[in-house]
Design a protein around this motif. Sequence first.
Motif, short mmCIF file in Angstrom:
data_model
loop_
_atom_site.label_atom_id
_atom_site.label_comp_id
_atom_site.label_asym_id
_atom_site.label_seq_id
_atom_site.Cartn_x
_atom_site.Cartn_y
_atom_site.Cartn_z
N VAL A 175 0.85 -1.20 0.00
CA VAL A 175 0.00 0.00 0.00
C VAL A 175 0.88 1.25 0.00
N ILE A 176 1.86 1.29 0.91
CA ILE A 176 2.69 2.50 1.02
C ILE A 176 3.48 2.72 -0.27
N ALA A 178 2.84 1.63 -3.32
CA ALA A 178 1.97 2.00 -4.44
C ALA A 178 1.63 3.48 -4.35
N GLU A 179 1.35 3.93 -3.14
CA GLU A 179 0.99 5.35 -2.98
C GLU A 179 2.19 6.24 -3.27
N ASP A 181 4.45 5.60 -5.45
CA ASP A 181 4.59 5.63 -6.92
C ASP A 181 3.66 6.67 -7.55
N PHE A 182 2.51 6.87 -6.89
CA PHE A 182 1.53 7.81 -7.45
C PHE A 182 1.52 9.13 -6.69
N SER A 183 2.63 9.42 -6.00
CA SER A 183 2.61 10.58 -5.10
C SER A 183 2.41 11.90 -5.83
N ILE A 187 -4.42 11.38 -5.51
CA ILE A 187 -5.16 10.24 -4.97
C ILE A 187 -5.23 10.40 -3.45
N GLU A 188 -6.19 9.71 -2.90
CA GLU A 188 -6.34 9.81 -1.44
C GLU A 188 -5.41 8.81 -0.75
N PHE A 189 -4.50 9.32 0.07
CA PHE A 189 -3.53 8.46 0.73
C PHE A 189 -4.10 7.81 1.98
N THR A 190 -3.65 6.57 2.23
CA THR A 190 -4.04 5.92 3.48
C THR A 190 -3.27 6.59 4.61
#
Length: 446
Positions: A175-176, A178-179, A181-183, A187-190
């Motif tokens: 999860v971290i 992937a987020e 990579d799309f920083s 997108i909404e971050f966990t």
Amino acid sequence: MLPFDQDTIAAISTPPGTGGLAVIRLSGPRSLDAIRPLFSATDKLEPRVATFGKLTHTDLGVGDFDDCVVTFFKGPRSTTGEDVIEISIHGGTYLQQKLLEVLLRAPGVRAAGAGEFTLRAFLRGKIDLSRAEAVADLIHAKDEAAHKNARHQLSGGLRNLVNKMSEDLIKILTVIEAELDFSDQEIEFTPPSAFTAPLQALQATTQSLLETYFYGRRLEEGFRVPLAGAPNSGKSSLFNLLLGQERAIVTAQPGTTRDTIEKTIIVAGHSVVLVDTAGLCETREEAESSGVDRSKDEIELADLIIWVQAPDTNDIKSLKTINIPQITVYNKIDLTPTPPKNKDIYLSCLTGEGVDTLKEAIYSHVINMKNTGVQGVILNSERHRDIFNRFDTQLSGCLSAINNAFGPEYIASDLRLALDVLGEITGKTTPDDILNQIFSGFCVGK
Ligand SMILES: Nc1nc2c(ncn2[C@@H]2O[C@H](COP(=O)(O)OP(=O)(O)OP(=O)(O)O)[C@@H](O)[C@H]2O)c(=O)[nH]1
Ligand SMILES: [Mg+2]
């Protein structure tokens, strides 16, 4: 030395002095070639079928050397993943040594080092490191409980638990990352705090595992149970009764036992090391005084202390060690109609009265000290304990990174380190020197 995939190793796989039948194993590409000149039925060999024949060769002496049964395991369907030959012959020392000596003359065959068969199984991915270690535990198991634990680990108990823990970590890491990579996208971050609960759960499992280590060591070494008390209270008499043999010297003279004597009995499937000790007393005599020091050391190391008192001796209360389970025994009840109150067990070594009650009490203490483990997994090796301790520290690091609102890159890097530490259990990330150390602890032929 040839690389391991071109090298063939040979060793006697039977412990010395067992008589009966012996097994000599070969593993590697030259296994079949090595026995061809010696074995009468090499051409009849089929994988996984035991084949009877004779060993005959001038190097083995005049005439037939021995009858034998040879089993061929074609790699990769073998324990090491290579071609394996197992030769069963009669168990005489000369027979075993001579056959091995002649096999070692075959081209490309050399003597196996300690644990090398298992090392090869590990290197070929046939077995993970935790299971390889369980092979050693299985061989060394001295009682039912240690055997059960080794079997559980050999069937993948620890590996499965570690794999599950790794999967839980990888889920968070995925999860971290992937987020990350799309920083640059919207997108909404966990929120990292969402990872706190699963990390805490992993830490709780780790801590429960670490708690099993105490019992795991006892599975290896047995529970230490000294019989302690004043001189002449009947410790050696009781020791002999519990053992069922006259092992320790008993006399009417106080100060008979000088050195500690230990002997293992099996209680509830567990090894219990009974230790007869020198009577505790003030003494200036050098040998007796050293004996008393040893008794005190044993008392401090004990898992359970059996204090022995008698009508004609003192009660040694001052030395009682608060945190160690203990049983107080009042011996020689045949000598007194009015024994003191508050003792756990009243007995007589002379008549045997009360001895069974003491045995039952020891049994209950052993059962109490049992640990069922975490999903049946009990840590019994220092290496595993060290890994889980470091893993625990890494998890604490991750949790404090989350608490302190550190960036996701930082948390991800901590998680990766934690994953590497865990990988050392199964051997995914174990350094070579540690691997060598583990396998060199095995015996030759395993
Ligand atoms: N009457 C009676 N005598 C006992 C009993 N148990 C032991 N004795 C005697 O007590 C004496 C001392 O027994 P040990 O077993 O040597 O005592 P210990 O505590 O090992 O003595 P140290 O080694 O000197 O510390 C011996 O003469 C035993 O025969 C018992 O239950 N009844
Ligand atoms: Mg004694």
